[in-house]
Write a protein that holds these residues in place. Structure first.
Motif, PDB file in Angstrom:
ATOM      1  N   MET A1432     -61.574 -30.450 108.040  1.00 24.24           N
ATOM      2  CA  MET A1432     -61.198 -29.178 108.658  1.00 24.24           C
ATOM      3  C   MET A1432     -61.049 -29.333 110.171  1.00 24.24           C
ATOM      4  SD  MET A1432     -60.582 -26.053 107.790  1.00 24.24           S
ATOM      5  CE  MET A1432     -60.431 -24.431 108.516  1.00 24.24           C
ATOM      6  N   TYR A1433     -62.025 -29.972 110.767  1.00 20.81           N
ATOM      7  CA  TYR A1433     -61.960 -30.161 112.213  1.00 20.81           C
ATOM      8  C   TYR A1433     -60.737 -30.990 112.599  1.00 20.81           C
ATOM      9  CZ  TYR A1433     -63.023 -32.019 116.826  1.00 20.81           C
ATOM     10  OH  TYR A1433     -62.935 -32.387 118.136  1.00 20.81           O
ATOM     11  N   ALA A1434     -60.483 -32.070 111.860  1.00 20.38           N
ATOM     12  CA  ALA A1434     -59.350 -32.924 112.193  1.00 20.38           C
ATOM     13  C   ALA A1434     -58.042 -32.167 112.066  1.00 20.38           C
ATOM     14  CB  ALA A1434     -59.353 -34.165 111.286  1.00 20.38           C
ATOM     15  N   ALA A1435     -57.901 -31.350 111.020  1.00 18.30           N
ATOM     16  CA  ALA A1435     -56.660 -30.600 110.832  1.00 18.30           C
ATOM     17  C   ALA A1435     -56.450 -29.597 111.950  1.00 18.30           C
ATOM     18  CB  ALA A1435     -56.681 -29.911 109.465  1.00 18.30           C
ATOM     19  N   VAL A1436     -57.505 -28.881 112.330  1.00 25.82           N
ATOM     20  CA  VAL A1436     -57.380 -27.918 113.430  1.00 25.82           C
ATOM     21  C   VAL A1436     -57.155 -28.640 114.749  1.00 25.82           C
ATOM     22  CG1 VAL A1436     -58.527 -26.035 114.645  1.00 25.82           C
ATOM     23  CG2 VAL A1436     -58.817 -26.273 112.184  1.00 25.82           C
ATOM     24  N   LYS A1437     -57.766 -29.797 114.883  1.00 26.67           N
ATOM     25  CA  LYS A1437     -57.581 -30.576 116.105  1.00 26.67           C
ATOM     26  C   LYS A1437     -56.129 -30.966 116.295  1.00 26.67           C
ATOM     27  CE  LYS A1437     -58.703 -33.411 119.527  1.00 26.67           C
ATOM     28  NZ  LYS A1437     -59.153 -32.962 120.844  1.00 26.67           N
ATOM     29  N   VAL A1438     -55.479 -31.440 115.241  1.00 29.60           N
ATOM     30  CA  VAL A1438     -54.085 -31.841 115.385  1.00 29.60           C
ATOM     31  C   VAL A1438     -53.201 -30.619 115.616  1.00 29.60           C
ATOM     32  CG1 VAL A1438     -53.563 -31.834 112.906  1.00 29.60           C
ATOM     33  CG2 VAL A1438     -52.294 -33.317 114.432  1.00 29.60           C
ATOM     34  N   LEU A1439     -53.541 -29.507 114.987  1.00 32.76           N
ATOM     35  CA  LEU A1439     -52.783 -28.279 115.250  1.00 32.76           C
ATOM     36  C   LEU A1439     -52.911 -27.885 116.716  1.00 32.76           C
ATOM     37  CD1 LEU A1439     -51.157 -25.863 114.204  1.00 32.76           C
ATOM     38  CD2 LEU A1439     -53.319 -24.731 113.715  1.00 32.76           C
ATOM     39  N   ASN A1440     -54.113 -27.954 117.237  1.00 32.56           N
ATOM     40  CA  ASN A1440     -54.324 -27.641 118.647  1.00 32.56           C
ATOM     41  C   ASN A1440     -53.537 -28.585 119.546  1.00 32.56           C
ATOM     42  OD1 ASN A1440     -55.732 -26.818 121.150  1.00 32.56           O
ATOM     43  ND2 ASN A1440     -56.726 -28.783 120.913  1.00 32.56           N
ATOM     44  N   SER A1441     -53.590 -29.865 119.228  1.00 26.38           N
ATOM     45  CA  SER A1441     -52.892 -30.846 120.058  1.00 26.38           C
ATOM     46  C   SER A1441     -51.394 -30.601 120.055  1.00 26.38           C
ATOM     47  CB  SER A1441     -53.211 -32.262 119.558  1.00 26.38           C
ATOM     48  OG  SER A1441     -52.559 -33.233 120.332  1.00 26.38           O
ATOM     49  N   VAL A1442     -50.833 -30.325 118.893  1.00 27.05           N
ATOM     50  CA  VAL A1442     -49.392 -30.104 118.797  1.00 27.05           C
ATOM     51  C   VAL A1442     -48.991 -28.823 119.513  1.00 27.05           C
ATOM     52  CG1 VAL A1442     -47.515 -29.627 117.192  1.00 27.05           C
ATOM     53  CG2 VAL A1442     -49.133 -31.455 116.702  1.00 27.05           C
ATOM     54  N   LEU A1443     -49.734 -27.761 119.300  1.00 26.78           N
ATOM     55  CA  LEU A1443     -49.379 -26.477 119.931  1.00 26.78           C
ATOM     56  C   LEU A1443     -49.498 -26.556 121.452  1.00 26.78           C
ATOM     57  CD1 LEU A1443     -51.028 -23.913 117.504  1.00 26.78           C
ATOM     58  CD2 LEU A1443     -48.628 -24.571 117.655  1.00 26.78           C
ATOM     59  N   ASN A1444     -50.486 -27.280 121.951  1.00 27.90           N
ATOM     60  CA  ASN A1444     -50.668 -27.367 123.387  1.00 27.90           C
ATOM     61  C   ASN A1444     -49.632 -28.260 124.050  1.00 27.90           C
ATOM     62  OD1 ASN A1444     -52.827 -25.645 123.614  1.00 27.90           O
ATOM     63  ND2 ASN A1444     -54.363 -27.255 123.334  1.00 27.90           N
ATOM     64  N   ARG A1445     -49.085 -29.223 123.306  1.00 29.49           N
ATOM     65  CA  ARG A1445     -48.155 -30.170 123.912  1.00 29.49           C
ATOM     66  C   ARG A1445     -46.698 -29.857 123.632  1.00 29.49           C
ATOM     67  NH1 ARG A1445     -49.319 -36.233 123.259  1.00 29.49           N
ATOM     68  NH2 ARG A1445     -48.393 -36.256 125.320  1.00 29.49           N
ATOM     69  N   SER A1446     -46.419 -29.027 122.642  1.00 25.41           N
ATOM     70  CA  SER A1446     -45.032 -28.754 122.267  1.00 25.41           C
ATOM     71  C   SER A1446     -44.762 -27.261 122.287  1.00 25.41           C
ATOM     72  CB  SER A1446     -44.751 -29.335 120.873  1.00 25.41           C
ATOM     73  OG  SER A1446     -43.452 -29.003 120.459  1.00 25.41           O
ATOM     74  N   ILE A1477     -64.835 -26.478 115.873  1.00 25.51           N
ATOM     75  CA  ILE A1477     -63.580 -25.834 115.470  1.00 25.51           C
ATOM     76  C   ILE A1477     -63.327 -24.604 116.324  1.00 25.51           C
ATOM     77  CG2 ILE A1477     -62.439 -24.655 113.565  1.00 25.51           C
ATOM     78  CD1 ILE A1477     -63.885 -26.541 111.658  1.00 25.51           C
ATOM     79  N   LEU A1478     -64.383 -23.869 116.651  1.00 28.31           N
ATOM     80  CA  LEU A1478     -64.211 -22.725 117.545  1.00 28.31           C
ATOM     81  C   LEU A1478     -63.642 -23.156 118.891  1.00 28.31           C
ATOM     82  CD1 LEU A1478     -64.579 -19.787 118.379  1.00 28.31           C
ATOM     83  CD2 LEU A1478     -66.963 -20.331 118.945  1.00 28.31           C
ATOM     84  N   GLN A1479     -64.156 -24.249 119.416  1.00 31.73           N
ATOM     85  CA  GLN A1479     -63.624 -24.739 120.687  1.00 31.73           C
ATOM     86  C   GLN A1479     -62.143 -25.085 120.574  1.00 31.73           C
ATOM     87  OE1 GLN A1479     -65.251 -24.678 123.574  1.00 31.73           O
ATOM     88  NE2 GLN A1479     -66.935 -23.736 122.445  1.00 31.73           N
ATOM     89  N   LEU A1480     -61.749 -25.625 119.440  1.00 36.98           N
ATOM     90  CA  LEU A1480     -60.330 -25.931 119.241  1.00 36.98           C
ATOM     91  C   LEU A1480     -59.498 -24.659 119.199  1.00 36.98           C
ATOM     92  CD1 LEU A1480     -60.528 -28.798 116.597  1.00 36.98           C
ATOM     93  CD2 LEU A1480     -60.075 -29.012 119.029  1.00 36.98           C
ATOM     94  N   VAL A1481     -60.014 -23.640 118.525  1.00 44.81           N
ATOM     95  CA  VAL A1481     -59.298 -22.369 118.460  1.00 44.81           C
ATOM     96  C   VAL A1481     -59.179 -21.775 119.864  1.00 44.81           C
ATOM     97  CG1 VAL A1481     -59.345 -20.043 117.522  1.00 44.81           C
ATOM     98  CG2 VAL A1481     -59.967 -21.987 116.085  1.00 44.81           C
ATOM     99  N   LEU A1482     -60.231 -21.877 120.629  1.00 43.85           N
ATOM    100  CA  LEU A1482     -60.160 -21.397 122.010  1.00 43.85           C
ATOM    101  C   LEU A1482     -59.105 -22.162 122.793  1.00 43.85           C
ATOM    102  CD1 LEU A1482     -63.973 -21.017 122.806  1.00 43.85           C
ATOM    103  CD2 LEU A1482     -62.367 -19.245 122.112  1.00 43.85           C
ATOM    104  N   SER A1483     -59.030 -23.450 122.530  1.00 45.22           N
ATOM    105  CA  SER A1483     -57.995 -24.242 123.202  1.00 45.22           C
ATOM    106  C   SER A1483     -56.608 -23.815 122.770  1.00 45.22           C
ATOM    107  CB  SER A1483     -58.223 -25.731 122.902  1.00 45.22           C
ATOM    108  OG  SER A1483     -57.233 -26.519 123.507  1.00 45.22           O
ATOM    109  N   ILE A1484     -56.448 -23.494 121.498  1.00 45.89           N
ATOM    110  CA  ILE A1484     -55.143 -23.002 121.040  1.00 45.89           C
ATOM    111  C   ILE A1484     -54.773 -21.729 121.772  1.00 45.89           C
ATOM    112  CG2 ILE A1484     -53.930 -22.042 119.050  1.00 45.89           C
ATOM    113  CD1 ILE A1484     -55.484 -23.990 117.292  1.00 45.89           C
ATOM    114  N   ALA A1485     -55.746 -20.861 121.958  1.00 44.92           N
ATOM    115  CA  ALA A1485     -55.491 -19.620 122.693  1.00 44.92           C
ATOM    116  C   ALA A1485     -55.262 -19.865 124.169  1.00 44.92           C
ATOM    117  CB  ALA A1485     -56.651 -18.649 122.501  1.00 44.92           C
ATOM    118  N   GLY A1486     -55.638 -21.031 124.645  1.00 43.01           N
ATOM    119  CA  GLY A1486     -55.393 -21.360 126.039  1.00 43.01           C
ATOM    120  C   GLY A1486     -56.491 -20.980 126.977  1.00 43.01           C
TER     121      GLY A1486
END
Length: 1951
Positions: A1432-1446, A1477-1486
């Protein structure tokens, strides 16, 4: 006396001689040579004396004191010396002879150190006695008797031993020093010894003695001769000898009796005579001349010449020649005597006789004679004079005039003629060679001797004619002599060379011809001049004729047995002729043309078939390639392709020749056009199965080594053709030849070619590739043959990767390593085969040792040395071969080497540059296609390293198709109907269906539309175990994380690297982008066809409105100060027709030395740096400078992308304002001169002229300067207007990956509800060009000319240095992305100029490629597949990475509703959530990177649907909701960003969601506290009535019914007990209510919230006064009442609100406002009959508030708050120390209120009325308390407070106010309240309210009066007295009157 080292060493020699009985003949000559050490100096005292001494001398006797012995001898000799005058001769002789043995003994024991006081006297006595004894034996006796007598005298053992003792003593004494030697000479001993020598020489002994006697005689003989030598070396000894005739007699006897003399005395006599010869003086010469010794000797020798053997004659004549030669420096008399008596004829006669004699004996005497004769050639007084007859041409550095004589020139031609005559007449090998050596020696003495001899006697020229008659070795030596004339004397003897050519032409003796050709071959290599000389002389044509004839013979005899002659001389002659032709054609184009004109090329090819001719034939063909490279290549490639399998070594030789030829880059094109690559690859194809183990078929007869060598040279040929050749590299890559190379190598037989799966094995820590290579080649460890071969082939590929495979540096000899023997040996000469095999062993070992032995670990060597990948396609070949490194017999070893090679490939792509290069070469697709089995099997040892390589490369660039294949790993892809070939055009509607599949993963009921997500979402369901899918999801996610995560720090907008052009100044010093035809300014008479570019209409230059340069750049490496090189962002150059000069008119550059940006509009001539004028000499006017510098030291950092903008805003005709920005921040602005209208100093332009304007980005070739600078260029634009700072900031925020024209820029929306705005930042006609490496391609000049125009094609070809008709050179063209826009002429784009200094990279990282194959839908599928927290963490991590970079991914996520789907997935997998995972979601939100960058909410959708979904986080483990709330507190904290965030939160309806959470019965106190803080920040940041109403509505919900009395509930100790919910106790509900009220109060009182009166009024009226009054009810908790009153009074401080509150406000506003918008919803709800509408209901606030406050008169805080309203003091929060009682509170208020405000606005009448009502309610109640109770204290405190206020503000109108006076009167004259007096005014019910609203029954008995009434009366009295005294009585409304009226009214009411 202590003697020196010479005497000591000589004494040691004597000791050695006589102590051991050694042979004096053998020892003494050695001893004589040992007198001097190796340096030519006498040995010092530290010489190793002991090594030369006798063992006895080093034994015990050595330690006996020799000084004592010498002292004893000295005493004895002193006695002898003193007694000698008185002794008879016989006694003297007896005593002396008795003393001498002791002397000899002392000499021996002292080791040669003589300590004797009068040794010279001893020497004189001994020598005299010996002379006397000799004369005694000689006198009066016949010669023979005398000879016997002397022999007996000197015998070592005999009757007369005294003579031997005397001789030994004299011998020893003669070695002491010169003084002692002179005393011996004076005794007459030299003459006596000469007499003895004469007798010994002339009279031989009659009988031979036995061996012992002969040995003793030899000892005595050597001692005798050595003594003579010692004496005759001294001049005095020679003079003494010349006083007698014995010397003359001996010389004559030697010449006449040489054949009759004593043989044992020949050599000693010669030694003595040679010593005398060397010691000659003028007296000696005169003596010999007077005696005619030379004349008589020559005459005697003439007589013996015919009978005596030649060797004896040479020995005798050599002695005579010694006297002649040695005397010449003193006098030439003897030489003249020798010449006049036919001495030279004697020599000729003797030497010619020697020719036929045996040469075993006397050879050294002949050599001595020739040496002396050679020396005599320089004896003469007159220098020879010759004229400088130099024939031209000569070598450049030859100058005859500067040749100086050294004094060793030939002066005696007669002597040389003897040598010349002998050479001509004899054929003796030894004589001829010695004579040629003598001539070479003369030339070495002085180079002038060659010319003196050749221009007089012409010896070499004459020798040439007869040289064929001489022996072969003489011929070789002679031609070497001729060769040395050229090589050493640097002279070209034309006449000699012509004669040599005649010899070659005649070819009388083939061996001589061969030697002559070799001579000319060596001469030809000396200088290219000889190629012309021998061509003009006809030698070349002659040789070609002979070779043609021989080629025809070879062609006819092909396939038949060659004749014997062909194997011998003729074959060798042909070889030499080929060598000669090769030498003549080497470096001579004219000779190559001659060969071609002769039609010799077909004949030359014939010699290729014969191995002995092949090397020279190839050399000739290589030289012919200079004039026709294509013909050479066709011959070589044709020969390679037509060669048979058995002609292995022919292929090797051809490949070696090809390698040499490919060193010339000009041959690369011919190699390509002649199908060279296909030809070499066909060689590999023909070797299919050749390296099998064991070999089979035809290859069984050939060993592995030559085959592997052929593979190596084939790869070297390919590498050489590719090296530094972009055309060939492009051709090889484009035609898929690397794939063909991999296929051919894989079919050699050593690689695995079977179908089937490899069985993975578990490996421990394996060896590295370097260790494998060393072990295979050097170690004794047994390795399979196939593995050795594979490792070597891989090492070849590795060197090919680095561009070093073809270099000649790998060919030096190295000791070959042990190698397994070949299976068989090909039929070939043994030496040839060994040579080839050894050569390959040496070569392969060199390959191994050169790079790999130094590798401890492949990971350690790249970053430091940064190993460059020259041929990336070779890496792909290595990867294609990787799975083929396998043998079923050796599975572990196979997979170990596989892992080693994979790790090595991984080390090659360690640097970013290497990864980018490999991305462009297709390594990713190669890994997918070639290593699929290893990638699918996660247990395979290759799996992890291949995944790592893939991830590293994919982070740089990956094609979408390749990424799709990677994501499909593990299962076969389903048939994709209608699949889009172009991933960029994948329809977005597919992604919605992908998300459906992902969302329905848990239920398994969905049928997804997109196959990608189908696989990802259902991979676990199709597996037998669900964990399998989760594991695959985890693995895929981790790979995607690695691909999409940034590998270096970059700002958010530049974290995804753009496409770029890199400029590295270290290889060539230049590299640029050339922009042709930026504009063309044409005169009226100029045709438009001369202009390049695209578009219609002329573009003015310079632009009339200014210009702007915008560029993204990254500095990889700054240069140092010593090699400073500027970063040139744009240089605009102009050129006017009919002018030679080009001028730079505008330049923007960065100076690395002072870190400043330089903008220049100065008109500077465009020329090389070394001839450019210094900048300081250019006049720079202060009023209008032409160059501006801006410092940017702090703004630039290496390794980060920066945005540079330079705006030039034109003001007047000649001036402008220049501004510079870095990363959107302005560096500065300055005024400077604008670009002048015309180039240079031109003022006007002719009608038929035109001006070309073009540009450069980076450093053009003309400014070439090597430096360590390396930088990258991203998107670059030129606008013809000056843009604003706001536009610059927008462009900077767009980031470097933006690649459009700013015509539809999406600006951020003003509000969330509004759509983003699309705005054009720059007018399209104002965009001159836009350059982006993403929009680029590789083309050719011809394509440019056909697609665009001829003008640009010619300009680009000229700049690149190629012809304009070129159609093969790849040209990188970055097209102008503004070319399609409307507007006038634009440039076609930019062209890369620079072969090694420019690199282009088109970035397409995985984060971007994902968008074309499903984008975020794939990542949502991974989340759906997760079964554990790691996945779960890895999947959200890659989603965060992609959304933040693209940014595109973020848009796609919103487009498909991805955030809603993500929330759904997270809700379904709530148990898997954690803090990470919460930290990743926060990163997705910026908002996660707090402190690092702005905390503004960037992703509204993520914030709205995920972060604001509090229900999701409330159900998550680990108290994630608390962590989320804490984060919200941080981002909503009041600040600039916080205000923006609160506005967004309001738009996201955060307050209702949080209020809904408060309704949860399980909510904890800590959550309530955090939520209240969030409420506070939200309202402070974005205050709005709607949120207030929502909170107010919830607060009403917290109120209990009036039947519940909260006053008894204790709130102390309320916290978060475990398991206790907030609603489980009433106290917590009260606490919640109080927290919310306190929050509202804090917000209203906050310093950061400044509400206007209108806003306060709006809020107050929106809630309504009844809402506030509800929190003052009697049944509520006192803390609630206090906060409620405080909140209400805060608003009542506003006079307007106070007035409305008093006059009455409609009740129920808070209900009405809260239900707005719910009408439709309410209408749809089923409910009962409608409630009756009673209309508006007014609430008179003060009246109700009065009733409510009366119920809380026991709360001191109420008095304080009302008093604060009275004094106009809103903040009534005294410190804790002042809260002890009401009196303290009021005192604090009195001291801290604002006096100025009271004087300005006055006291509040309504507040004082409330205070008095509360006092009245207290004092009029039945009193049953004590004096200290609050009922007594509070009224008194209030009255005292009022009294103090009155005294402070006596003039305030409130004291005369009727309301105040009436209320005050009612306190004194209390009549009770009317029954139901407040009915209809108060909406409250309850016990307290009933008591307050009803009139109590009259008491049965009167109660005592309240103690506080007295204070009320006192205050009333004071007030009346002061009013009577201060207010006039006649004034209307006097306080006294008002008070009386109130009293009367109250009294009447009582009645």
């Amino acid at each position: 006396m202590v003697l020196g080292c010479r005497e000591r060493v000589e004494q040691q020699g004597y000791t050695r001689l006589f102590g051991h009985g050694m042979d004096p003949v053998e020892e003494l000559p050695k001893q004589q040579g040992d007198f001097l050490d190796e340096t030519g100096q006498e040995p010092g005292p530290d010489s190793d004396v002991e090594a030369l001494a006798l063992p006895e001398a080093s034994g015990e006797r050595q330690h006996q004191c020799p000084a004592l012995l010498w002292e004893t001898l000295a005493k004895e000799f002193l006695e002898y010396e003193q007694a000698s005058p008185y002794l008879i001769p016989e006694e003297q002789q007896r005593r002396l002879l008795g003393f001498l043995p002791l002397f000899v003994k002392a000499w021996e024991e002292s080791g040669g150190i003589v300590s004797f006081p009068n040794v010279q006297f001893l020497a004189s006595e001994v020598s005299k006695l010996l002379t006397k004894e000799i004369k005694k034996k000689l006198n009066g006796k016949p010669a023979e008797d005398a000879r016997l007598a002397v022999a007996r005298l000197l015998q070592l053992k005999g009757e007369e031993e005294d003579g031997c003792v005397l001789l030994r003593s004299v011998y020893l004494l003669s070695q002491i020093d010169s003084g002692t030697l002179w005393n011996i000479i004076k005794s007459g001993l030299p003459v006596a010894l000469m007499q003895c020598l004469y007798l010994f020489f002339t009279f031989p002994l009659g009988k031979a003695s036995d061996g012992e006697t002969r040995e003793e005689d030899e000892q005595v003989q050597e001692m005798f001769v050595q003594t003579m030598l010692n004496l005759y070396r001294e001049e005095q000894g020679l003079e003494e000898l010349l006083s007698a005739a014995e010397l003359q007699s001996l010389i004559i006897a030697m010449a006449s009796l040489w054949d009759q003399c004593n043989l044992s005395w020949k050599a000693p006599t010669g030694r003595v005579l040679r010593t005398i010869s060397k010691a000659q003086t003028k007296t000696a010469v005169m003596y010999l001349q007077a005696a005619d010794c030379i004349k008589i000797a020559i005459q005697n020798l003439f007589k013996l010449a015919d009978t005596l053997p030649a060797s004896d004659m040479c020995e005798a004549v050599s002695i005579i020649l010694c006297f002649v030669k040695d005397s010449y420096p003193i006098s030439s008399a003897l030489l003249l005597e020798f010449e006049n008596n036919d001495g030279y004829q004697l020599l000729v006669k003797i030497l010619l006789r020697w020719e036929g004699s045996p040469h075993s004996e006397g050879d050294h005497h002949v050599e001595e004679v020739l040496d002396i004769l050679t020396c005599l050639t320089v004896c003469g007084k007159t220098e020879l004079k010759v004229s400088g007859n130099v024939t031209h041409p000569q070598l450049p550095h030859f100058d005859f005039e500067q040749t100086q004589s050294s004094g060793m020139t030939v002066k005696n031609l007669q002597a040389f003629q003897v040598l010349q005559s002998i050479f001509q007449k004899t054929s003796d090998l030894h004589l001829c060679r010695r004579i040629l050596l003598a001539i070479k020696t003369m030339w070495a003495w002085d180079t002038m001797n060659f010319f003196l001899l050749e221009w007089t006697l012409q010896p070499i020229s004459q020798f040439t004619d007869i040289i064929p008659l001489k022996p072969h070795l003489v011929q070789i030596q002679f031609f070497q002599l001729v060769e040395s004339v050229v090589l050493e004397l640097s002279y070209i003897p034309h006449e000699i060379l012509k004669k040599v050519e005649c010899l070659i032409k005649e070819n009388l003796v083939p061996f001589c011809t061969i030697a002559a050709l070799r001579c000319l071959h060596s001469i030809t290599k000396r200088d290219l001049l000889f190629t012309d000389i021998f061509r003009d002389s006809g030698l070349l044509g002659q040789l070609l004729t002979q070779l043609r004839k021989q080629a025809k013979i070879l062609r006819k005899t092909a396939g038949t047995q060659a004749p014997c002659l062909e194997q011998g001389t003729e074959q060798e002659l042909t070889c030499v002729m080929l060598k000669m032709v090769a030498a003549l054609v080497l470096g001579s184009v004219r000779n190559a043309v001659v060969i071609k004109d002769y039609g010799m090329v077909p004949y030359i090819k014939i010699f290729l078939d014969d191995e002995c001719y092949r090397s020279d034939t190839l050399c000739i063909l290589e030289q012919l390639s200079v004039i026709n490279t294509e013909e050479y290549m066709s011959i070589i490639i044709g020969a390679l392709c037509s060669s048979t399998q058995g002609e292995l070594y022919l292929k090797l030789d051809l490949l070696k020749s090809l390698l040499r030829n490919l060193e010339n880059p000009k041959c690369h094109s011919a190699f390509r056009t002649c199908s060279g690559f296909n030809g070499l690859l066909s060689l590999l194809s023909d070797m299919e199965g050749a390296l099998q183990d064991p070999p089979s078929g035809a290859w069984a007869a050939t060993g592995h080594s030559p085959i592997l060598e052929l593979v190596l040279y084939t790869l070297q040929g390919i590498a050489a053709a590719l090296h530094l050749d972009p055309i060939n590299s492009d051709f090889f890559q484009r035609n898929g030849l690397f794939e063909k190379l991999a296929e051919d190598l894989g079919s050699l037989g050593c690689f695995w070619t079977q179908e089937g799966q490899q069985v993975p094995v578990q490996l421990e820590k394996g060896r590295t590739f370097a260790e494998f290579l060393n072990a295979a080649l050097y170690s004794s460890e047994p390795f399979p043959a196939w593995l050795k071969i594979c490792i070597q082939i891989l090492s070849f590929l590795d060197h090919m990767i680095k561009g070093t495979l073809h270099l000649a540096s790998f060919l030096p000899e190295i000791k070959p390593a042990a190698e397994e023997p070949p299976w068989d040996v090909q039929k070939r000469p043994q030496d040839q085969q060994e040579g080839h095999c050894t050569s390959f062993k040496q070569l392969e070992n060199k390959l191994a040792a050169s790079d790999y032995r130094a590798w401890a670990d492949p990971e350690d060597r790249l970053e430091g040395g940064n190993c460059a990948i020259i041929h990336p396609g070779a890496v792909c070949v290595m990867v294609r071969l990787l799975p083929k490194l396998y043998k079923e017999e050796h599975p572990e070893l196979s997979q170990e080497i596989q892992c080693a090679v994979a790790d090595h490939v991984q080390s090659l792509v360690k640097s970013e540059k290497s990864r980018q290069v490999m991305c462009a070469s297709g390594l990713l697709s190669t890994i997918i296609t070639s290593c699929q089995h290893a990638l699918n099997n996660d247990s395979h040892p290759l799996h992890l390293p291949l995944i790592r390589i893939f991830e590293k490369l994919a982070s740089q660039s990956i094609e979408p198709d390749v990424l799709r294949q990677f994501l499909w790993l593990g299962t076969p892809p389903p048939a994709m109907t209608g699949a889009c070939e172009n991933p960029a055009k994948t329809p977005l509607y597919q992604e919605t269906s992908l998300c459906k599949a992902a969302c329905s993963e848990d239920s398994g009921a969905a049928v997804p539309d997109n196959p990608v997500v189908t696989q990802l979402a259902t991979r676990n369901t199709s597996s037998p175990r669900a964990s399998r899918g989760s594991a695959m999801a985890l693995q895929t996610s981790m790979s995607l994380i690695s691909m999409t995560s940034p590998r270096n720090f970059q700002p958010h907008s530049t974290s995804l690297a753009p496409s770029f052009v890199e400029f590295d100044m270290s290889p060539e010093g230049y590299g640029c982008l050339f922009l042709p035809t930026l504009s063309t300014v044409m005169g009226p008479n100029v045709e438009h066809s001369i202009s390049g570019g695209i578009g219609m209409g002329a573009r003015l230059f310079p632009p009339s409105g200014g210009l702007t340069v915008s560029s993204w750049f990254l500095v990889s490496r700054f240069c140092s100060a010593r090699d400073a090189h500027r970063l040139r962002f744009l240089t605009v150059v102009r050129h006017m027709s009919r002018m030679e000069q080009e001028f730079v008119c505008f330049a923007v550059s960065f100076s690395p030395t002072d870190r400043s940006l330089v903008i220049s509009t100065e008109e500077v001539e465009f020329q090389p740096l070394d001839i450019m004028e210094p900048e300081m000499e250019v006049p720079n006017h202060p009023s209008a400078p032409t160059q501006i510098e801006f410092s940017c030291t702090q703004q630039l950092a290496t390794g980060q992308w920066h945005h540079l903008t330079v705006t030039v805003a034109k003001e007047t005709k000649r001036s402008c304002i220049v501004s510079a920005y870095i990363n959107g921040q302005i560096l500065g602005s300055a005024k400077m001169q604008y670009i002048q209208p015309l180039p240079g100093n031109t003022i006007s332009m002719e009608p038929s002229s035109f001006v070309d304007i073009y540009g450069y980005i980076a450093t053009p070739r003309v400014w070439k300067q090597k430096s360590s600078l390396a930088w990258r260029l991203g998107p670059t634009y030129l606008f013809e207007e000056s843009i604003s700072g706001e536009t610059v900031e927008v462009i900077n925020k767009l980031g470097p990956r933006y690649f459009s024209n700013f015509q539809a820029v999406q600006l951020p929306a003003n509000g969330h509800s509004k759509e983003p705005q699309l705005t054009a930042l720059v007018a399209e006609e104002r965009i001159s060009f836009g350059i982006n490496a993403m929009c680029s391609s590789t083309t050719t000049i011809q394509d440019i000319k056909s697609c665009y125009n001829e003008v640009d094609g010619r300009l680009i070809a000229k700049e690149m240095g190629i012809i304009s008709r070129d159609s093969s050179t790849p040209v990188f063209l970055a097209t102008n992305i503004a070319g399609h826009l409307a507007g006038p002429l634009r440039t076609i784009g930019s062209v890369a100029v620079g072969q090694f200094g420019v690199r282009v990279f088109q970035s397409c990282p995985a984060a971007n490629s994902l968008n074309f194959i499903g984008g975020p839908a794939i990542l949502l599928g991974l989340i759906a597949m997760a079964r554990d927290d790691h996945a779960m963490y890895a999947a959200v991590k890659v989603l965060n990475s992609v959304l933040n970079r693209s940014p595109m991914s973020e848009k796609l996520m919103s487009h498909i509703g991805g955030y809603q789907l993500l929330v759904y997935l997270l809700r379904r997998k709530t148990k898997l959530l954690n803090n990470r995972i919460l930290q990743l979601v926060l990163s997705i939100a910026g908002t996660a990177e707090l402190g690092l960058e702005s905390s503004t909410i960037k992703n509204y959708s993520a914030f709205q649907y995920i972060l604001s979904n509090f229900e999701l986080w409330s159900n998550a483990p680990e108290n994630l909701d608390l962590a989320l709330f804490s984060h919200l507190v941080e981002i909503l904290r009041p600040s600039r960003d916080g205000c923006r965030n609160t506005k967004v939160a309001y738009q996201m309806q955060m307050v209702p969601k949080l209020v809904f959470l408060l309704n949860d019965i399980e909510i904890s106190c800590s959550r309530v506290t955090t939520i209240c803080t969030i409420f506070s920040y939200l309202l402070q940041g974005y205050f709005n009535t709607k949120d207030i109403l929502r909170i107010g509505l919830f607060l009403v919900y917290t109120l209990k019914p009036s039947s519940v009395d909260e006053s008894q509930i204790c709130l102390d100790g309320i916290s978060d007990p475990p398991g206790e919910a907030l609603s489980q106790t009433s106290g917590k509900t009260i606490w919640l209510r109080n927290r919310l009220l306190k929050m509202l109060l804090d917000v209203m009182c906050s310093d950061k919230l400044h509400l206007s009166s209108e806003a306060q009024e709006e809020m107050f009226l929106a809630l309504g006064p009844d809402w506030f009054l509800m929190f003052t009810q009697s049944h509520l908790h006192p803390s609630t009442v206090v906060i409620g009153v405080k909140l209400l009074l805060h608003f009542l401080h506003n006079p307007t609100l106070l007035s409305k509150f008093k006059e009455g406000v409609v009740a129920g506003r808070w209900v009405e406002n809260s239900s707005m918008g719910l009408d439709i919803l309410m209408d749809n709800l089923k409910r009962g009959p409608p409630m009756p509408d009673y209309g508006p209901y007014l609430v008179f606030g003060l009246t109700v508030l009065q009733v409510c406050l009366i119920n809380h008169i026991h709360l001191p805080e109420i008095y304080l708050l009302v008093s604060g309203l009275f004094l106009g003091t809103p903040q009534c929060d005294p410190p804790e120390a002042s809260k002890a009682d009401l009196d303290s509170m009021l005192q604090w208020l009195l001291q801290n209120h604002q006096t100025e405000d009271v004087l300005k606005t006055g006291l509040c009448t309504e507040a004082v009325a409330l205070l008095l009502e509360m006092v009245k309610a207290t004092v009029n109640k039945p009193f049953a308390g004590t004096e200290g109770s609050w009922e007594v204290a509070y009224p008194g405190n209030v009255m005292q407070f009022l009294c103090l206020i009155y005294h402070s503000y006596p003039q305030d109108p409130v004291w005369c106010c009727s309301d105040f006076l009436q209320t005050l009167a009612s306190v004194v004259f209390h009549v009770g309240a009317h029954q139901g007096g407040f009915e209809g005014l108060s909406p409250f019910n309850g016990p307290a309210a009933t008591e307050a609203n009803s009139c109590p029954d009259p008491p049965a008995a009167p109660l005592p009066q309240h103690p506080a009434k007295k204070q009320v009366w006192d205050f009333l009295r004071i007030l009346l007295m002061e009013s009577l005294a201060s207010i006039p009585a006649h004034k209307q409304g006097h306080p006294f009157e008002l008070l009386l009226e109130a009293t009367v009214t109250l009294t009447a009411g009582r009645k």
